[in-house]
Design a protein around this motif. Structure first.
Motif, PDB file in Angstrom:
ATOM      1  N   THR A 147       3.890   8.165   0.560  1.00 23.52           N
ATOM      2  CA  THR A 147       3.035   9.078   1.326  1.00 23.52           C
ATOM      3  C   THR A 147       1.578   8.600   1.443  1.00 23.52           C
ATOM      4  O   THR A 147       0.839   9.094   2.301  1.00 23.52           O
ATOM      5  CB  THR A 147       3.037  10.468   0.674  1.00 23.52           C
ATOM      6  OG1 THR A 147       2.524  10.367  -0.667  1.00 23.52           O
ATOM      7  CG2 THR A 147       4.447  11.055   0.654  1.00 23.52           C
ATOM      8  N   ALA A 148       1.188   7.670   0.574  1.00 20.77           N
ATOM      9  CA  ALA A 148      -0.212   7.217   0.572  1.00 20.77           C
ATOM     10  C   ALA A 148      -0.543   6.414   1.838  1.00 20.77           C
ATOM     11  O   ALA A 148       0.291   5.643   2.337  1.00 20.77           O
ATOM     12  CB  ALA A 148      -0.483   6.369  -0.656  1.00 20.77           C
ATOM     13  N   ASP A 149      -1.760   6.617   2.378  1.00 19.46           N
ATOM     14  CA  ASP A 149      -2.182   5.837   3.538  1.00 19.46           C
ATOM     15  C   ASP A 149      -2.736   4.477   3.063  1.00 19.46           C
ATOM     16  O   ASP A 149      -2.782   4.181   1.857  1.00 19.46           O
ATOM     17  CB  ASP A 149      -3.214   6.598   4.364  1.00 19.46           C
ATOM     18  CG  ASP A 149      -4.444   6.962   3.539  1.00 19.46           C
ATOM     19  OD1 ASP A 149      -4.618   6.416   2.414  1.00 19.46           O
ATOM     20  OD2 ASP A 149      -5.274   7.779   3.979  1.00 19.46           O
ATOM     21  N   GLU A 150      -3.133   3.677   4.040  1.00 19.42           N
ATOM     22  CA  GLU A 150      -3.600   2.300   3.727  1.00 19.42           C
ATOM     23  C   GLU A 150      -4.781   2.298   2.767  1.00 19.42           C
ATOM     24  O   GLU A 150      -4.828   1.498   1.827  1.00 19.42           O
ATOM     25  CB  GLU A 150      -3.981   1.584   5.033  1.00 19.42           C
ATOM     26  CG  GLU A 150      -4.385   0.124   4.847  1.00 19.42           C
ATOM     27  CD  GLU A 150      -4.718  -0.556   6.167  1.00 19.42           C
ATOM     28  OE1 GLU A 150      -5.519  -1.528   6.125  1.00 19.42           O
ATOM     29  OE2 GLU A 150      -4.214  -0.126   7.229  1.00 19.42           O
ATOM     30  N   LYS A 151      -5.753   3.191   2.972  1.00 19.28           N
ATOM     31  CA  LYS A 151      -6.950   3.244   2.141  1.00 19.28           C
ATOM     32  C   LYS A 151      -6.612   3.646   0.712  1.00 19.28           C
ATOM     33  O   LYS A 151      -7.139   3.081  -0.253  1.00 19.28           O
ATOM     34  CB  LYS A 151      -7.942   4.223   2.741  1.00 19.28           C
ATOM     35  CG  LYS A 151      -9.296   4.226   2.052  1.00 19.28           C
ATOM     36  CD  LYS A 151     -10.265   5.146   2.786  1.00 19.28           C
ATOM     37  CE  LYS A 151     -11.628   5.131   2.115  1.00 19.28           C
ATOM     38  NZ  LYS A 151     -12.579   6.026   2.803  1.00 19.28           N
ATOM     39  N   LEU A 176      -5.055   0.958  -5.678  1.00 19.10           N
ATOM     40  CA  LEU A 176      -4.201   0.453  -6.741  1.00 19.10           C
ATOM     41  C   LEU A 176      -4.607  -0.965  -7.123  1.00 19.10           C
ATOM     42  O   LEU A 176      -5.007  -1.767  -6.269  1.00 19.10           O
ATOM     43  CB  LEU A 176      -2.730   0.467  -6.290  1.00 19.10           C
ATOM     44  CG  LEU A 176      -2.124   1.856  -6.068  1.00 19.10           C
ATOM     45  CD1 LEU A 176      -0.783   1.743  -5.349  1.00 19.10           C
ATOM     46  CD2 LEU A 176      -1.963   2.573  -7.405  1.00 19.10           C
ATOM     47  N   ASP A 177      -4.495  -1.276  -8.414  1.00 16.34           N
ATOM     48  CA  ASP A 177      -4.836  -2.601  -8.925  1.00 16.34           C
ATOM     49  C   ASP A 177      -3.872  -3.634  -8.368  1.00 16.34           C
ATOM     50  O   ASP A 177      -2.657  -3.481  -8.501  1.00 16.34           O
ATOM     51  CB  ASP A 177      -4.791  -2.596 -10.455  1.00 16.34           C
ATOM     52  CG  ASP A 177      -5.401  -3.860 -11.042  1.00 16.34           C
ATOM     53  OD1 ASP A 177      -6.103  -4.587 -10.304  1.00 16.34           O
ATOM     54  OD2 ASP A 177      -5.206  -4.111 -12.242  1.00 16.34           O
ATOM     55  N   GLU A 192      -5.944  -5.120   1.314  1.00 13.53           N
ATOM     56  CA  GLU A 192      -5.695  -4.670   2.686  1.00 13.53           C
ATOM     57  C   GLU A 192      -4.369  -5.215   3.227  1.00 13.53           C
ATOM     58  O   GLU A 192      -3.587  -4.482   3.835  1.00 13.53           O
ATOM     59  CB  GLU A 192      -6.858  -5.127   3.575  1.00 13.53           C
ATOM     60  CG  GLU A 192      -6.717  -4.672   5.031  1.00 13.53           C
ATOM     61  CD  GLU A 192      -7.890  -5.113   5.890  1.00 13.53           C
ATOM     62  OE1 GLU A 192      -7.836  -4.908   7.112  1.00 13.53           O
ATOM     63  OE2 GLU A 192      -8.868  -5.701   5.337  1.00 13.53           O
ATOM     64  N   VAL A 193      -4.114  -6.504   2.951  1.00 14.67           N
ATOM     65  CA  VAL A 193      -2.907  -7.150   3.478  1.00 14.67           C
ATOM     66  C   VAL A 193      -1.643  -6.529   2.870  1.00 14.67           C
ATOM     67  O   VAL A 193      -0.678  -6.199   3.586  1.00 14.67           O
ATOM     68  CB  VAL A 193      -2.942  -8.663   3.194  1.00 14.67           C
ATOM     69  CG1 VAL A 193      -1.628  -9.331   3.636  1.00 14.67           C
ATOM     70  CG2 VAL A 193      -4.122  -9.310   3.907  1.00 14.67           C
ATOM     71  N   ILE A 209       3.134  -0.314   4.250  1.00 17.26           N
ATOM     72  CA  ILE A 209       3.295   0.667   5.335  1.00 17.26           C
ATOM     73  C   ILE A 209       4.299   0.152   6.365  1.00 17.26           C
ATOM     74  O   ILE A 209       5.161   0.918   6.868  1.00 17.26           O
ATOM     75  CB  ILE A 209       1.936   0.977   5.982  1.00 17.26           C
ATOM     76  CG1 ILE A 209       1.039   1.726   4.982  1.00 17.26           C
ATOM     77  CG2 ILE A 209       2.109   1.790   7.264  1.00 17.26           C
ATOM     78  CD1 ILE A 209      -0.395   1.926   5.451  1.00 17.26           C
ATOM     79  N   GLU A 210       4.259  -1.140   6.700  1.00 17.71           N
ATOM     80  CA  GLU A 210       5.200  -1.732   7.651  1.00 17.71           C
ATOM     81  C   GLU A 210       6.639  -1.663   7.095  1.00 17.71           C
ATOM     82  O   GLU A 210       7.609  -1.400   7.827  1.00 17.71           O
ATOM     83  CB  GLU A 210       4.812  -3.196   7.920  1.00 17.71           C
ATOM     84  CG  GLU A 210       3.556  -3.377   8.752  1.00 17.71           C
ATOM     85  CD  GLU A 210       3.721  -2.804  10.163  1.00 17.71           C
ATOM     86  OE1 GLU A 210       4.828  -2.900  10.722  1.00 17.71           O
ATOM     87  OE2 GLU A 210       2.739  -2.233  10.676  1.00 17.71           O
TER      88      GLU A 210
END
Length: 212
Positions: A156-160, A165-166, A170-171, A177-178
């Motif tokens: 459920t978490a978005d990209e930001k 998380l450690d 971004e990648v 998500i993909e």
């Protein structure tokens, strides 16, 4: 008539006698005059010689005095010149010594100031590095505490949020998500390893801080 003749004869005799006497006394006058002239001439010559000698002596004395005066003036000039030269040399040497001492003092002060500044900068730098290290440790500890308190839901978490998380940047966040879009929800930590870019080291960091 005889008386007249007698008188004439007497007069003639007297005239002759007078002439003879005059002729007799004349050589004495001439001799006296000659002697007088010689005495005068000798006196004049003596006086002239004395005057000449005196003038010569005065002249020689004057020349000696002038020579002595010149020598005294030359000696005084040489002494004064030598004294001025020595004094100038002493003043110059003293000035050079003062300049050299001043340079040494300035150099020493600069070196001391530089050393103090370097030490102070080192202390400040070390203190700043210590503070930064402590801040990082505190932040890491706070992040870890926060992660332990609230786990991040991978599905459920978005990209930001995923980037908090450690080991997730971004990648990797985009890759998660993909993967969810393509395969649906991720069921467990083992399946998370199938996401591109996430290996065992990342899974170790995430274990205990994520939920599904």
């Amino acid at each position: 008539m005889k008386s007249l003749k007698s008188l004439v004869a007497l007069g003639i005799a007297m005239a002759v006698s007078s002439t003879t006497f005059a002729e007799t006394t004349n050589p004495m006058a001439t001799i006296k005059e000659s002697v007088t002239n010689q005495a005068v001439t000798s006196a004049k010559d003596s006086a002239k010689s004395a005057v000449t000698e005196k003038v010569s002596a005065v002249k020689q004395g004057a020349e000696t005095k002038v020579t002595n005066a010149k020598e005294a003036v030359t000696s005084a000039k040489d002494s004064a010149k030598s004294a001025v030269t020595e004094k100038a040399s002493a003043v110059k040497q003293g000035a050079e010594t003062k300049v050299a001492n001043a340079k040494e003092v300035v150099t020493s002060a600069k070196d001391s100031a530089k050393s103090v500044a370097t030490e102070k900068a080192s202390v400040v730098k070390q203190g700043a590095e210590t503070k930064v290290a402590n801040a990082k440790e505190t932040l890491t500890s706070a992040k870890n505490s926060a992660k332990k308190v609230a786990k991040v839901n991978i599905n459920t978490a978005d990209e930001k949020t995923l980037q908090t998380l450690d080991g997730i940047g971004e990648v990797k966040a985009k890759a998660i998500i993909e993967y969810r879009k393509k395969y649906g929800k991720i069921k467990n930590i083992a399946e998370l390893s199938k996401v591109s870019g996430i290996g065992e080291s990342t899974l170790e960091k995430l274990n205990g801080y994520v939920s599904f």
